[in-house]
Design an enzyme around this catalytic site. Structure first.
Site, PDB file in Angstrom:
ATOM      1  CD  GLN A  78      68.989 -13.943   4.659  1.00 23.14           C
ATOM      2  OE1 GLN A  78      69.576 -14.501   3.829  1.00 23.14           O
ATOM      3  NE2 GLN A  78      69.521 -12.989   5.360  1.00 23.14           N
ATOM      4  CG  PHE A  79      61.734 -12.636   7.549  1.00 17.85           C
ATOM      5  CD1 PHE A  79      61.271 -11.616   7.921  1.00 17.85           C
ATOM      6  CD2 PHE A  79      62.569 -13.457   8.501  1.00 17.85           C
ATOM      7  CE1 PHE A  79      61.762 -10.775   8.993  1.00 17.85           C
ATOM      8  CE2 PHE A  79      62.954 -12.693   9.767  1.00 17.85           C
ATOM      9  CZ  PHE A  79      62.477 -11.625  10.056  1.00 17.85           C
ATOM     10  CB  THR A  80      66.205 -10.426   6.478  1.00 18.22           C
ATOM     11  OG1 THR A  80      67.338 -11.294   5.997  1.00 18.22           O
ATOM     12  CG2 THR A  80      65.861 -10.742   7.800  1.00 18.22           C
TER      13      THR A  80
END
Length: 149
Positions: A78-80
């Site tokens: 999850q790059f967010t």
């Protein structure tokens, strides 16, 4: 490297209406990789999460680890987690690692968890995923390999 760790009674990841990963009792880990992260960060978080004492013992105290309870781990990239919203209302992702670096370190994290003796399910890197979970507690822990929080 950042992680959101949720103690779950079950969790699953679906991609295009097909389940790609699922676990029963254990932890769901949302994992973000930052630009400067290395294998050391991945190994640090894997060991920290696998040995994190967030499961109750016979006296109802959070005193047992994932290993102690024979739990499973579901890892979802999850790059967010590197979204910066300090200015404006649209997140900036300048501090997130590029996809090739992020995927390589995501795999290092997964392999380290497996090497530590945990059954690991995964999401599918760089795809739109539907994540479902039953948070047990609820228990949610935030971790950062640079110990920023």
């Amino acid at each position: 490297m950042r992680a959101v760790v949720q103690r779950v009674s079950e969790a699953a990841v679906t991609v295009a209406n097909r389940e790609v990963g699922a676990i029963s009792k254990g932890v769901l880990v949302l994992l973000g990789v930052g630009k400067g992260d290395t294998e050391a960060d991945a190994n640090y978080l894997a060991e920290k999460i696998v040995k994190l004492r967030i499961f109750e013992d016979e006296a109802d105290k959070m005193n047992l680890s994932l290993l102690d309870v024979g739990g499973q781990l579901l890892a979802v990239s999850q790059f967010t987690l590197y979204g910066d919203v300090r200015k404006g209302r649209r997140p900036g992702f300048d501090q997130a690692a590029p996809p090739d670096q992020a995927e390589a370190l995501y795999e290092v994290f997964i392999n380290c968890c497996r090497d530590l003796g945990v059954t690991v399910g995964t999401g599918q890197f760089q795809t739109h995923m539907m994540v479902s979970l039953v948070n047990d507690g609820p228990v949610t822990i935030l971790l950062d390999s640079q110990k920023q929080f």
